[in-house]
Design a protein around this motif. Structure first.
Motif, mmCIF file in Angstrom:
data_model
loop_
_atom_site.group_PDB
_atom_site.id
_atom_site.type_symbol
_atom_site.label_atom_id
_atom_site.label_comp_id
_atom_site.label_asym_id
_atom_site.label_seq_id
_atom_site.Cartn_x
_atom_site.Cartn_y
_atom_site.Cartn_z
ATOM 1 N N GLU A 270 0.877 -1.240 0.074
ATOM 2 C CA GLU A 270 -0.104 0.018 0.000
ATOM 3 C C GLU A 270 0.730 1.313 0.134
ATOM 4 O OE1 GLU A 270 -3.253 -0.073 -0.514
ATOM 5 O OE2 GLU A 270 -2.942 -2.280 -0.813
ATOM 6 N N ARG B 180 2.267 1.713 -3.506
ATOM 7 C CA ARG B 180 1.366 2.181 -4.409
ATOM 8 C C ARG B 180 0.769 3.542 -4.342
ATOM 9 N NH1 ARG B 180 0.771 -1.287 -8.622
ATOM 10 N NH2 ARG B 180 0.195 0.835 -9.417
ATOM 11 N N ARG B 181 0.614 4.010 -2.958
ATOM 12 C CA ARG B 181 0.487 5.433 -2.532
ATOM 13 C C ARG B 181 1.329 6.302 -3.077
ATOM 14 N NH1 ARG B 181 -0.075 5.526 3.188
ATOM 15 N NH2 ARG B 181 -0.801 3.497 2.896
#
Ligand code: ATP
Length: 235
Positions: free
Chosen positions: A175, A178-179
């Protein structure tokens, strides 16, 4: 528009003693990509990343980042945040203070706002005020990632950032990456686990014995079947 974040051509490294760890590697990373450099231990991934960060000199080939040559001390390295050698943190200082100390040491322009941004993306939360000596392995990894993200560099280069993490921590790391890329930035991340790269990356370059043996979208690599060999090789 900017040149590609990374173009590697014919890159090779023969270590003193004559061992050829990297034997003519060519690949490209496009803007906004999360690219996975996949391969078993000893494939030469770390050697490629160390050359990219200007830590060691290639025996042959070229590395170009954002249209500019990369080598030891190259100015363009300021646009790349890296976690290649696991950074040592001072256990008696808080996570935040470790990062402040790091800036002071590197002389990179960074502000408290930069610190907050990096810590926020890395998802450390209030524990950033705790002494690093109390951190779990996963939190140390996040702190190392936050350090690489300081100043939000245009490209992030991470060598096996999920090493030693358990599945929930691996999910959290995914995460985080991806962020980071969602902001239009680029991520290059190495791994020896296909499953991990599959879920994190848009594009995969597979290395084996110092060479690129596959280069394509995650779907291509999986459809090709060859990549399965590498998960077998991995410990
Ligand atoms: P790992 O996941 O284990 O780091 P890797 O794909 O990153 O694997 P490298 O660390 O690049 O692989 O190592 C590739 C090969 O080069 C290995 O066989 C390693 O033993 C060798 N090697 C690495 N550093 C040196 C060095 N300084 N001198 C000689 N050989 C080296």
């Amino acid at each position: 528009p900017d040149a590609d974040p990374l173009v590697i051509e014919g890159l090779a490294k023969t270590y003193r003693g004559g061992f050829s760890a990297v034997k003519g590697v060519t690949f490209r990373v496009r803007s906004g990509q999360v690219l996975g450099l996949l391969g078993p231990n000893g494939a030469g991934k770390t050697t490629v990343l160390r050359m990219l960060m200007g830590l060691i000199r290639p025996t042959a080939g070229t590395i170009t980042a954002f249209g500019q040559p990369v080598g030891p001390g190259a100015p363009v390295l300021a646009r790349i945040g890296a976690f290649v050698e696991g950074p040592g943190f001072l256990p008696h200082l808080s996570g935040a203070d470790n990062l402040r100390l790091y800036w002071a040491a590197t002389g990179r322009p960074a502000t408290e706002a930069h610190l907050d941004e990096a810590l926020e993306i890395a998802g450390l939360g209030p524990s950033v005020q705790r002494r690093v000596g109390t951190y779990s392995q996963g939190m140390r990894q996040r702190l190392a990632i936050a350090q690489a993200m300081l100043g939000l560099p245009d490209m992030l280069v991470l060598d096996e950032p999920t090493n030693g993490l358990d599945p929930p921590q691996i999910h959290a790391m995914r995460e985080v990456l991806r962020r980071y890329a969602a902001g239009g930035r680029t991520v290059l991340v190495s791994s020896h686990l296909l499953a991990e790269v599959e879920q994190t990356c848009d594009h995969v370059v597979v290395m084996h014995h110092g060479r690129v043996v596959a280069d394509g979208s995650v779907e291509d690599i999986i459809a090709g079947g060859g990549a399965a060999t590498f998960t077998v090789d991995a410990p």
